[in-house]
Motif scaffolding. Structure first.
Motif, PDB file in Angstrom:
ATOM      1  N   TYR A   1       0.837  -1.206   0.000  1.00 36.09           N
ATOM      2  CA  TYR A   1       0.000   0.000   0.000  1.00 36.09           C
ATOM      3  C   TYR A   1       0.873   1.256   0.000  1.00 36.09           C
ATOM      4  O   TYR A   1       0.681   2.156  -0.821  1.00 36.09           O
ATOM      5  CB  TYR A   1      -0.923  -0.028   1.221  1.00 36.09           C
ATOM      6  CG  TYR A   1      -1.696   1.249   1.429  1.00 36.09           C
ATOM      7  CD1 TYR A   1      -2.820   1.542   0.662  1.00 36.09           C
ATOM      8  CD2 TYR A   1      -1.301   2.174   2.399  1.00 36.09           C
ATOM      9  CE1 TYR A   1      -3.527   2.714   0.850  1.00 36.09           C
ATOM     10  CE2 TYR A   1      -1.996   3.341   2.599  1.00 36.09           C
ATOM     11  CZ  TYR A   1      -3.108   3.613   1.822  1.00 36.09           C
ATOM     12  OH  TYR A   1      -3.802   4.786   2.016  1.00 36.09           O
ATOM     13  N   GLY A   2       1.836   1.310   0.918  1.00 33.35           N
ATOM     14  CA  GLY A   2       2.715   2.467   0.996  1.00 33.35           C
ATOM     15  C   GLY A   2       3.514   2.690  -0.269  1.00 33.35           C
ATOM     16  O   GLY A   2       3.691   3.827  -0.731  1.00 33.35           O
ATOM     17  N   LEU A   3       3.986   1.599  -0.867  1.00 33.42           N
ATOM     18  CA  LEU A   3       4.775   1.681  -2.098  1.00 33.42           C
ATOM     19  C   LEU A   3       3.964   2.298  -3.230  1.00 33.42           C
ATOM     20  O   LEU A   3       4.433   3.208  -3.923  1.00 33.42           O
ATOM     21  CB  LEU A   3       5.253   0.279  -2.491  1.00 33.42           C
ATOM     22  CG  LEU A   3       6.153   0.163  -3.720  1.00 33.42           C
ATOM     23  CD1 LEU A   3       7.517   0.784  -3.442  1.00 33.42           C
ATOM     24  CD2 LEU A   3       6.303  -1.296  -4.137  1.00 33.42           C
TER      25      LEU A   3
ATOM     26  N   ILE B   1       1.298   4.162  -3.050  1.00 35.12           N
ATOM     27  CA  ILE B   1       0.892   5.542  -2.763  1.00 35.12           C
ATOM     28  C   ILE B   1       1.975   6.526  -3.208  1.00 35.12           C
ATOM     29  O   ILE B   1       1.687   7.579  -3.785  1.00 35.12           O
ATOM     30  CB  ILE B   1       0.605   5.713  -1.250  1.00 35.12           C
ATOM     31  CG1 ILE B   1      -0.722   5.038  -0.862  1.00 35.12           C
ATOM     32  CG2 ILE B   1       0.582   7.190  -0.855  1.00 35.12           C
ATOM     33  CD1 ILE B   1      -1.958   5.686  -1.440  1.00 35.12           C
ATOM     34  N   SER B   2       3.247   6.183  -2.959  1.00 42.54           N
ATOM     35  CA  SER B   2       4.334   7.131  -3.234  1.00 42.54           C
ATOM     36  C   SER B   2       4.977   6.968  -4.605  1.00 42.54           C
ATOM     37  O   SER B   2       5.517   7.925  -5.158  1.00 42.54           O
ATOM     38  CB  SER B   2       5.414   7.004  -2.149  1.00 42.54           C
ATOM     39  OG  SER B   2       6.054   5.739  -2.224  1.00 42.54           O
TER      40      SER B   2
ATOM     41  N   ASN C   1       4.223   9.315  -7.908  1.00 49.72           N
ATOM     42  CA  ASN C   1       4.558  10.740  -8.008  1.00 49.72           C
ATOM     43  C   ASN C   1       5.719  11.016  -8.965  1.00 49.72           C
ATOM     44  O   ASN C   1       5.667  11.962  -9.756  1.00 49.72           O
ATOM     45  CB  ASN C   1       4.899  11.288  -6.618  1.00 49.72           C
ATOM     46  CG  ASN C   1       3.720  11.201  -5.672  1.00 49.72           C
ATOM     47  OD1 ASN C   1       2.603  11.525  -6.038  1.00 49.72           O
ATOM     48  ND2 ASN C   1       3.969  10.756  -4.452  1.00 49.72           N
TER      49      ASN C   1
ATOM     50  N   ILE D   1       3.726   0.484   6.102  1.00 52.45           N
ATOM     51  CA  ILE D   1       3.252   1.534   5.192  1.00 52.45           C
ATOM     52  C   ILE D   1       4.318   2.614   5.042  1.00 52.45           C
ATOM     53  O   ILE D   1       4.636   3.054   3.938  1.00 52.45           O
ATOM     54  CB  ILE D   1       1.931   2.140   5.693  1.00 52.45           C
ATOM     55  CG1 ILE D   1       0.800   1.103   5.649  1.00 52.45           C
ATOM     56  CG2 ILE D   1       1.537   3.370   4.859  1.00 52.45           C
ATOM     57  CD1 ILE D   1      -0.477   1.555   6.322  1.00 52.45           C
ATOM     58  N   GLY D   2       4.895   3.032   6.181  1.00 55.26           N
ATOM     59  CA  GLY D   2       5.937   4.050   6.151  1.00 55.26           C
ATOM     60  C   GLY D   2       7.162   3.617   5.369  1.00 55.26           C
ATOM     61  O   GLY D   2       7.714   4.399   4.573  1.00 55.26           O
TER      62      GLY D   2
ATOM     63  N   LYS E   1       6.330   3.675   1.640  1.00 59.82           N
ATOM     64  CA  LYS E   1       6.378   5.038   1.091  1.00 59.82           C
ATOM     65  C   LYS E   1       7.815   5.490   0.875  1.00 59.82           C
ATOM     66  O   LYS E   1       8.137   6.110  -0.144  1.00 59.82           O
ATOM     67  CB  LYS E   1       5.659   6.001   2.038  1.00 59.82           C
ATOM     68  CG  LYS E   1       4.147   5.868   2.039  1.00 59.82           C
ATOM     69  CD  LYS E   1       3.512   6.872   2.982  1.00 59.82           C
ATOM     70  CE  LYS E   1       1.992   6.760   2.956  1.00 59.82           C
ATOM     71  NZ  LYS E   1       1.369   7.714   3.893  1.00 59.82           N
TER      72      LYS E   1
ATOM     73  N   GLY F   1       9.314   3.634  -2.115  1.00 59.12           N
ATOM     74  CA  GLY F   1       8.752   4.186  -3.350  1.00 59.12           C
ATOM     75  C   GLY F   1       9.382   5.513  -3.705  1.00 59.12           C
ATOM     76  O   GLY F   1       9.700   5.780  -4.883  1.00 59.12           O
ATOM     77  N   PHE F   2       9.598   6.357  -2.692  1.00 61.28           N
ATOM     78  CA  PHE F   2      10.261   7.650  -2.918  1.00 61.28           C
ATOM     79  C   PHE F   2      11.704   7.444  -3.372  1.00 61.28           C
ATOM     80  O   PHE F   2      12.178   8.100  -4.303  1.00 61.28           O
ATOM     81  CB  PHE F   2      10.226   8.472  -1.629  1.00 61.28           C
ATOM     82  CG  PHE F   2      11.051   9.725  -1.664  1.00 61.28           C
ATOM     83  CD1 PHE F   2      10.602  10.847  -2.353  1.00 61.28           C
ATOM     84  CD2 PHE F   2      12.280   9.790  -1.032  1.00 61.28           C
ATOM     85  CE1 PHE F   2      11.371  12.006  -2.408  1.00 61.28           C
ATOM     86  CE2 PHE F   2      13.056  10.941  -1.081  1.00 61.28           C
ATOM     87  CZ  PHE F   2      12.597  12.057  -1.772  1.00 61.28           C
TER      88      PHE F   2
END
Length: 207
Positions: A8-10, A12-13, A16, A146-147, A150, A153-154
């Protein structure tokens, strides 16, 4: 958590970083297909659809998480979440090769289904397997996953890694790796004691 909150976290980020590349891909594909350039409003509409359809997939996944967790058990349901994850990775990873931005939309929808399923079943599975004294600590691993997702992913979206025009399909398909890792290690995990006792009536297995 690598196949649960992390996914999920991956997702989401990760969307972008390649935004401008995907918009350019939509423009090029539209031009080749229809022989005319799409308007800025149309490109913005397609991009908005790519971003927001993840939430629709998440709603579908969340709505079916409870049924799958009871019907197949927490562990098998967690393994099932890897199917839409791998499907989404294949669709988005091959979208430029196939010249289809619709594949990105379908892939985002599929990854949303994965995220909705994984987030709910992860919390259920981890909480039910945890010893009573550690239940709160184990529940926090969902937010931690999740953190981390993210952050990864960033990090993957940096220009020094995969955040360049030539590699954006690889970036969009990055969720295949945690899905494959989970498929390899999760079969060795036990099933939830609560599921075995209440849903399967297997007292001995629960103990």
């Amino acid at each position: 958590g690598i196949g649960g909150g992390f996914q999920y976290g991956l997702q989401i980020s990760i969307i972008n970083s390649p935004a401008e590349y995907i918009k350019s891909f939509i423009h090029e594909t539209w031009l080749k297909r229809y022989g005319s350039s799409p308007s800025e409003e149309m490109i913005t509409l397609m991009w908005s659809f790519i971003v927001s359809i993840y939430s629709i997939g998440g709603l579908l996944g969340s709505s079916s998480a409870g049924y799958l967790a009871v019907r197949f058990g927490r562990k098998k349901a967690m393994m099932f979440t890897n199917i839409p994850a791998l499907l989404s990775a294949a669709l988005m990873g091959l979208s430029r090769l196939c010249g289809s931005f619709e594949m990105i939309i379908a892939g985002r929808l599929s990854s949303g289904v994965c995220g909705g399923l994984a987030l709910n079943i992860h919390l259920m599975y981890a909480g039910e397997c945890a010893p009573r004294k550690l239940r709160g600590l184990i529940a926090i691993t969902v937010a931690t996953s999740i953190g981390i997702g993210k952050f990864v992913g960033f990090a993957l979206g940096l220009r020094e890694v995969l955040g360049v025009e030539a590699l954006w399909p690889v970036l969009m398909a990055a969720n295949a790796l945690p899905a494959l890792v989970q498929l390899l290690i999760l079969p060795f995990f036990p099933d939830s004691p609560r599921y075995l006792l209440i849903d399967k009536k297997d007292k001995e297995g629960c103990i």
